[in-house]
Enzyme design. Structure first.
Site, PDB file in Angstrom:
ATOM      1  N   GLY A  22       0.799  -1.235   0.000  1.00 21.85           N
ATOM      2  CA  GLY A  22       0.000   0.000   0.000  1.00 21.85           C
ATOM      3  C   GLY A  22       0.825   1.275   0.000  1.00 21.85           C
ATOM      4  N   LYS A  23       2.089   1.180  -0.427  1.00 22.53           N
ATOM      5  CA  LYS A  23       2.980   2.354  -0.455  1.00 22.53           C
ATOM      6  C   LYS A  23       2.400   3.522  -1.246  1.00 22.53           C
ATOM      7  CE  LYS A  23       6.321   0.228  -2.686  1.00 22.53           C
ATOM      8  NZ  LYS A  23       6.138  -1.223  -2.598  1.00 22.53           N
ATOM      9  N   THR A  24       1.927   3.187  -2.455  1.00 21.02           N
ATOM     10  CA  THR A  24       1.488   4.255  -3.356  1.00 21.02           C
ATOM     11  C   THR A  24       0.226   4.926  -2.821  1.00 21.02           C
ATOM     12  OG1 THR A  24       2.476   3.055  -5.184  1.00 21.02           O
ATOM     13  CG2 THR A  24       0.914   4.769  -5.760  1.00 21.02           C
ATOM     14  N   GLU A  41       7.225   6.135  -7.949  1.00 24.20           N
ATOM     15  CA  GLU A  41       8.047   5.308  -8.835  1.00 24.20           C
ATOM     16  C   GLU A  41       7.079   4.705  -9.842  1.00 24.20           C
ATOM     17  OE1 GLU A  41      10.268   1.899  -7.278  1.00 24.20           O
ATOM     18  OE2 GLU A  41       8.507   1.324  -6.158  1.00 24.20           O
ATOM     19  N   TYR A  53       9.676 -11.185 -14.388  1.00 24.87           N
ATOM     20  CA  TYR A  53       8.816 -12.062 -13.586  1.00 24.87           C
ATOM     21  C   TYR A  53       8.675 -13.449 -14.219  1.00 24.87           C
ATOM     22  CZ  TYR A  53       7.613  -8.162 -10.548  1.00 24.87           C
ATOM     23  OH  TYR A  53       7.678  -7.126  -9.646  1.00 24.87           O
ATOM     24  N   GLN A  64      17.207  -4.297 -12.969  1.00 23.60           N
ATOM     25  CA  GLN A  64      17.821  -3.606 -11.844  1.00 23.60           C
ATOM     26  C   GLN A  64      18.494  -2.308 -12.276  1.00 23.60           C
ATOM     27  OE1 GLN A  64      17.232  -5.633  -9.055  1.00 23.60           O
ATOM     28  NE2 GLN A  64      17.547  -3.634  -8.196  1.00 23.60           N
ATOM     29  N   ASP A  91       6.929   7.446  -2.848  1.00 24.69           N
ATOM     30  CA  ASP A  91       6.468   6.081  -2.552  1.00 24.69           C
ATOM     31  C   ASP A  91       7.599   5.063  -2.702  1.00 24.69           C
ATOM     32  OD1 ASP A  91       6.648   5.763  -5.325  1.00 24.69           O
ATOM     33  OD2 ASP A  91       4.690   4.804  -5.537  1.00 24.69           O
TER      34      ASP A  91
END
Length: 217
Positions: A22-24, A41, A53, A64, A91
């Protein structure tokens, strides 16, 4: 006096947590409360992410390096002193890129990555506070499923579990800035106004060292 406490209030805050924590949402809500600009981001802009993935070993280094360089550019552009918006919320924490590098890169790649990251980190502005949203694997997986991002479809629970452990390790040893670790598994700050108010009050007070906030639910 209120002026002093206002001066002590964190002006640049980074919100962190594992994918799905839930950062954003937190950064957006906090930005609204503080009338701050918010730096997001943008993982979907990484052209290697979906491939990573599917085939992590093959695409880890590209994914990266792309993240490292694009975040560096974003930080350089966004974090100029801005007279009109006294506060900034992000975020992500720039240094967290190392968590993913150590998890996903093999030794030679990591050596190269560390050389580049070390040079870039010197120019990065440190936040006044990092908020780490700690959650449970069940909650993280449910959130990832619920938001249904195409590039996250291939993500395994095993990956999230190892990522969660790596985040906990990273922040257990973290000492660059004040850190507030929030046990967010039992709260819903997106849909519950009371939970949000309580959390924002916790974030906007003066901080030092590592502190823990576990909402009484």
């Amino acid at each position: 006096s209120s002026k002093d406490s206002n001066d002590m209030m964190p002006k640049y805050i980074c919100v962190e947590g594992v994918i799905g924590a839930g950062k954003t949402s937190m950064a957006r809500l906090l930005g609204e409360r503080m009338n701050a600009r918010v730096i997001y981001e943008k993982p979907e802009e990484n052209p290697f992410l979906a491939d990573f993935y599917k085939d992590p070993a093959r695409y880890a280094f590209q994914v990266q390096l792309f993240f490292l360089l694009s975040r560096y550019r974003q930080q350089q552009e966004s974090l100029q002193p801005d007279l009109f918006q006294p506060a900034t919320v992000s975020d992500y924490l720039f240094a967290k890129d190392r968590i993913f590098a150590h998890l996903n890169l093999e030794d030679r790649e990591l050596f190269l990555y560390d050389r580049v990251a070390g040079l870039l980190e010197r120019d990065i502005l440190k936040p006044d506070l990092v908020v780490y949203l700690q959650s449970s694997i069940e909650r993280l997986m449910a959130n990832i499923q619920k938001r249904g991002r195409s590039y996250e479809k291939e993500m395994s629970e095993e990956y999230i579990r190892s990522l969660n452990e790596a985040y906990n390790r990273f922040f257990f040893h973290y000492s660059d800035t004040p850190l507030l670790v929030v046990n967010s598994a039992l709260i819903d700050f997106v849909n519950n106004r009371e939970h949000l108010d309580e959390l924002v009050n916790q974030i906007l007070r003066p901080h030092s060292g590592i502190e823990y906030y576990s909402p009484a639910r």
